[in-house]
Scaffold this active site. Structure first.
Site, mmCIF file in Angstrom:
data_model
loop_
_atom_site.group_PDB
_atom_site.id
_atom_site.type_symbol
_atom_site.label_atom_id
_atom_site.label_comp_id
_atom_site.label_asym_id
_atom_site.label_seq_id
_atom_site.Cartn_x
_atom_site.Cartn_y
_atom_site.Cartn_z
ATOM 1 N N LYS A 1 24.682 37.722 -5.667
ATOM 2 C CA LYS A 1 25.120 37.840 -7.073
ATOM 3 C C LYS A 1 25.410 39.289 -7.409
ATOM 4 O O LYS A 1 26.375 39.585 -8.091
ATOM 5 C CB LYS A 1 24.018 37.300 -7.979
ATOM 6 C CG LYS A 1 23.999 37.864 -9.391
ATOM 7 C CD LYS A 1 22.856 37.339 -10.180
ATOM 8 C CE LYS A 1 22.050 38.245 -11.068
ATOM 9 N NZ LYS A 1 22.313 39.614 -11.280
ATOM 10 N N ASN A 2 24.580 40.197 -6.924
ATOM 11 C CA ASN A 2 24.758 41.583 -7.325
ATOM 12 C C ASN A 2 25.817 42.313 -6.505
ATOM 13 O O ASN A 2 26.069 43.489 -6.728
ATOM 14 C CB ASN A 2 23.420 42.326 -7.310
ATOM 15 C CG ASN A 2 22.551 41.892 -8.481
ATOM 16 O OD1 ASN A 2 23.043 41.269 -9.416
ATOM 17 N ND2 ASN A 2 21.267 42.193 -8.433
ATOM 18 N N ARG B 1 26.583 42.655 -17.072
ATOM 19 C CA ARG B 1 26.628 44.121 -17.002
ATOM 20 C C ARG B 1 27.966 44.661 -16.490
ATOM 21 O O ARG B 1 28.133 45.848 -16.277
ATOM 22 C CB ARG B 1 25.486 44.641 -16.098
ATOM 23 C CG ARG B 1 24.180 44.102 -16.552
ATOM 24 C CD ARG B 1 22.991 44.992 -16.513
ATOM 25 N NE ARG B 1 23.089 46.385 -16.767
ATOM 26 C CZ ARG B 1 22.838 46.967 -17.947
ATOM 27 N NH1 ARG B 1 22.564 46.253 -19.015
ATOM 28 N NH2 ARG B 1 22.873 48.272 -18.061
ATOM 29 N N ASP C 1 19.743 41.111 -18.072
ATOM 30 C CA ASP C 1 18.341 40.824 -18.377
ATOM 31 C C ASP C 1 17.717 41.933 -19.217
ATOM 32 O O ASP C 1 17.978 43.117 -18.982
ATOM 33 C CB ASP C 1 17.551 40.669 -17.076
ATOM 34 C CG ASP C 1 18.029 39.466 -16.280
ATOM 35 O OD1 ASP C 1 18.660 38.581 -16.887
ATOM 36 O OD2 ASP C 1 17.776 39.430 -15.071
ATOM 37 N N ASP D 1 13.867 43.406 -7.580
ATOM 38 C CA ASP D 1 14.178 41.986 -7.777
ATOM 39 C C ASP D 1 13.372 41.072 -6.850
ATOM 40 O O ASP D 1 13.481 39.851 -6.942
ATOM 41 C CB ASP D 1 15.670 41.733 -7.541
ATOM 42 C CG ASP D 1 16.529 42.548 -8.472
ATOM 43 O OD1 ASP D 1 16.206 42.609 -9.661
ATOM 44 O OD2 ASP D 1 17.494 43.163 -8.001
ATOM 45 N N VAL E 1 11.159 50.968 -10.996
ATOM 46 C CA VAL E 1 12.604 51.036 -11.255
ATOM 47 C C VAL E 1 12.929 50.769 -12.736
ATOM 48 O O VAL E 1 13.666 51.526 -13.362
ATOM 49 C CB VAL E 1 13.375 50.072 -10.329
ATOM 50 C CG1 VAL E 1 14.874 50.132 -10.615
ATOM 51 C CG2 VAL E 1 13.092 50.395 -8.867
HETATM 52 N N1 EPU Z 1 19.460 53.995 -15.744
HETATM 53 C C1 EPU Z 1 19.579 54.952 -16.723
HETATM 54 N N2 EPU Z 1 20.840 55.292 -17.161
HETATM 55 C C2 EPU Z 1 21.954 54.699 -16.656
HETATM 56 C C3 EPU Z 1 21.825 53.725 -15.640
HETATM 57 C C4 EPU Z 1 20.553 53.384 -15.190
HETATM 58 O O1 EPU Z 1 18.576 55.495 -17.197
HETATM 59 O O2 EPU Z 1 23.061 55.047 -17.099
HETATM 60 C C5 EPU Z 1 18.107 53.618 -15.275
HETATM 61 C C6 EPU Z 1 17.749 52.178 -15.675
HETATM 62 O O3 EPU Z 1 17.317 52.105 -17.015
HETATM 63 C C7 EPU Z 1 16.687 51.828 -14.660
HETATM 64 C C8 EPU Z 1 17.159 52.575 -13.417
HETATM 65 O O4 EPU Z 1 18.075 53.576 -13.857
HETATM 66 O O5 EPU Z 1 15.448 52.315 -15.077
HETATM 67 C C9 EPU Z 1 17.817 51.713 -12.372
HETATM 68 O O6 EPU Z 1 18.884 50.962 -12.965
HETATM 69 P P1 EPU Z 1 20.195 50.562 -12.140
HETATM 70 O O7 EPU Z 1 21.364 51.201 -12.797
HETATM 71 O O8 EPU Z 1 19.947 50.855 -10.701
HETATM 72 O O9 EPU Z 1 20.240 49.010 -12.360
HETATM 73 P P2 EPU Z 1 21.504 48.121 -12.756
HETATM 74 O O10 EPU Z 1 22.709 48.568 -12.040
HETATM 75 O O11 EPU Z 1 21.550 47.963 -14.236
HETATM 76 C C10 EPU Z 1 21.278 46.420 -10.796
HETATM 77 C C11 EPU Z 1 21.094 44.941 -10.675
HETATM 78 C C12 EPU Z 1 19.677 44.582 -11.056
HETATM 79 C C13 EPU Z 1 18.733 45.307 -10.109
HETATM 80 C C14 EPU Z 1 18.986 46.811 -10.190
HETATM 81 C C15 EPU Z 1 18.148 47.625 -9.210
HETATM 82 C C16 EPU Z 1 23.271 44.050 -11.179
HETATM 83 C C17 EPU Z 1 24.146 43.312 -12.111
HETATM 84 N N3 EPU Z 1 22.030 44.253 -11.570
HETATM 85 O O12 EPU Z 1 21.052 46.729 -12.166
HETATM 86 O O13 EPU Z 1 19.550 43.184 -10.843
HETATM 87 O O14 EPU Z 1 17.418 45.005 -10.453
HETATM 88 O O15 EPU Z 1 20.366 47.088 -9.927
HETATM 89 O O16 EPU Z 1 18.388 47.219 -7.908
HETATM 90 O O17 EPU Z 1 23.679 44.436 -10.088
HETATM 91 C C18 EPU Z 1 18.697 41.022 -11.206
HETATM 92 O O18 EPU Z 1 19.448 40.642 -10.320
HETATM 93 O O19 EPU Z 1 17.788 40.313 -11.683
HETATM 94 C C19 EPU Z 1 18.874 42.368 -11.725
HETATM 95 C C20 EPU Z 1 18.388 42.751 -12.900
#
Ligand code: EPU
Length: 435
Positions: free
Chosen positions: A24-25, A94, A118, A306, A328
């Site tokens: 999915k991601n 997202r 989420d 995850d 994270v």
């Molecule tokens: N963060 C910031 N500022 C930003 C971006 C991120 O402070 O501009 C912080 C976040 O708040 C968090 C950390 O950086 O504390 C990591 O966030 P990240 O950007 O890595 O996460 P994401 O891209 O929003 C994706 C997956 C998540 C998964 C995370 C970590 C997708 C759609 N979502 O989220 O998946 O947990 O990477 O691997 O790819 C899930 O599948 O259940 C899920 C939530």
């Protein structure tokens, strides 16, 4: 029409074979990449998850055709790209923020509505916005979303404050068509990101993966179409391995290579699981029962955030006190209330327990969990606020005494591929209900 839910009755050990599709991601990011191609792209092994449908609708709204034929997605830009992602996509997933840079490069301006996903912390977008600003975009954010203008983004040095998956993807997807060289330092290097980089390379992008979390991108004038096959979803693979272990059964997972699960396998091995692994499947059993563990989540190659929700349920059935330290997302334990309702004995703490201090030390964020095992679980009615809560509650309910009902399962289907059918096929007594 009422709320869609699932009724789960205890059914004993779960056994059988599950084949996971692409993750999915990864799939949705590949769909955004495909939109950048001057010709048709195909993505095979695409999972049937709600996020794909939402992203397909989004791409259609900005001038692409997206067709599905079995597990193959065909994507092609068929009209001049629209610069605005419609407001109706506010809060759906997202992906809109990942379209900001690509739309700027294609049209010179972009609007994307506020993202959803989420609710596991504030999930700010500051890294994305700072990076695109440093690449020359003029960005304004208001209640409706993010507006940006520039003629074409310029490559630059982007030093991420934290190796964010989304921000790394945002910069890669923006830099491939930007003018000149972009260097990302402190980049996320999750396998799904490497897959995305490889797909873009097939499309003609200039990308180098360098040591120490550096990704170097040489912008090109245009990209062409390409085909790829997604690698198996490591979150799903782990989830089904845990479902087998938790119930005293054994699930054989196909479709996800061992190298995507190294840390997960090692964590489960330390808890007493025995593995059989070959080129086509991975299976785990725990004939001697499970031991407690102390685990911290982290960026790749650490124990991924995850994976922690199924692991916490497993810890509730292991002998002794276990500790899970989430590093994270600050609010990743939102699902614990549902597990407590099902009888799991879990306490949350703001301290960094069971590992080194993380970014959330000295805050009030409840980001460490202590789990007492084995807990006696009882059937209950629980709501499913997000995808990972859903899965952990489902497997907990399957070993509870008495029936359970899970309400609002849509979010679970947004992230898991045909979960009802798969869980039924390994012997779970799970049926849809209207509540
Ligand atoms: N963060 C910031 N500022 C930003 C971006 C991120 O402070 O501009 C912080 C976040 O708040 C968090 C950390 O950086 O504390 C990591 O966030 P990240 O950007 O890595 O996460 P994401 O891209 O929003 C994706 C997956 C998540 C998964 C995370 C970590 C997708 C759609 N979502 O989220 O998946 O947990 O990477 O691997 O790819 C899930 O599948 O259940 C899920 C939530």
């Amino acid at each position: 029409m009422g709320t869609r839910g699932w009724k789960i009755d205890p059914a004993g050990p779960l056994r059988g074979d599950v084949t996971v599709r692409g993750s999915k991601n990864a799939v949705t990011k590949h769909m955004v990449a495909a939109m950048l191609g001057g010709g048709p792209c195909t993505i095979s092994n695409a999972p049937r998850v709600g996020d794909v449908e939402i992203t397909a609708q989004m791409l259609r709204a900005i001038g692409c055709s997206v067709e599905r034929d079995g597990d193959i997605l065909r994507i092609e830009r068929t009209a001049a790209p629209q610069s605005a992602v419609p407001q109706t996509f506010t809060g759906r997933n997202r992906i809109p923020v990942l379209l900001l840079g690509p739309l700027l490069n294609l049209t010179g301006e972009a609007f994307v509505p506020m993202v959803g996903g989420d609710q596991i912390g504030p999930r700010p977008l500051d890294f994305h916005i700072q990076a695109l600003t440093s690449m020359g975009a003029q960005i304004t954010v208001d209640d409706s979303g993010i507006h940006a203008v520039t003629r074409r983004l310029r490559g630059t040095k982007v030093a991420l404050p934290y190796p964010s998956v989304g921000a790394t993807e945002s910069v890669i997807l923006s830099a491939v068509l930007a003018e000149g060289r972009t260097v990302i330092t402190n980049a996320a290097v999750e396998p799904e990101i490497l897959e995305l980089a490889l797909f873009l390379q097939r499309m003609g992008a200039g990308i180098q993966l360098q040591p120490d979390r550096r990704i170097l991108i040489e912008g090109v004038e245009r990209l062409h179409g390409a085909a790829t096959r997604l690698a198996g979803d490591r979150l799903e693979a782990f989830s089904y391995l845990v479902a087998g272990l938790l119930t005293g059964g054994q699930v054989r997972v196909h479709g996800c290579a061992q190298d995507r699960l190294v840390t997960a396998i090692e964590t489960l091995r330390k808890m007493g699981a025995q593995f059989e692994i070959d080129e086509s499947y991975i299976t785990a059993s725990a004939p001697g029962g499970l031991r407690s563990a102390a685990v911290s989540t982290g960026t790749h190659p650490g124990f991924m955030t995850d994976w922690q929700q199924p692991l916490l349920v497993l810890m509730s059935q292991a002998r002794g006190l276990s500790v899970l330290h989430e590093t994270v997302f600050e609010n990743r334990f939102v699902y614990v209330d549902a597990l407590k309702k099902l009888g799991c004995e879990i306490e949350l703490f703001p301290m960094c327990l069971g590992g080194n201090a993380c970014r959330f030390h000295d805050t009030n964020h409840l980001h460490s969990a202590v789990v007492h095992g084995p807990s006696k679980l009882v059937g209950a009615q629980v709501h499913v606020p997000d995808v990972r809560t859903g899965y952990s509650s489902v497997i907990a309910a399957s070993i509870a005494q008495g029936p359970s009902v899970l309400l609002d399962v849509d979010s679970l289907e947004r992230g898991y591929d045909e979960p009802l059918e798969r869980l039924q096929s390994i012997g779970m007594a799970i049926t849809p209900v209207e509540a």
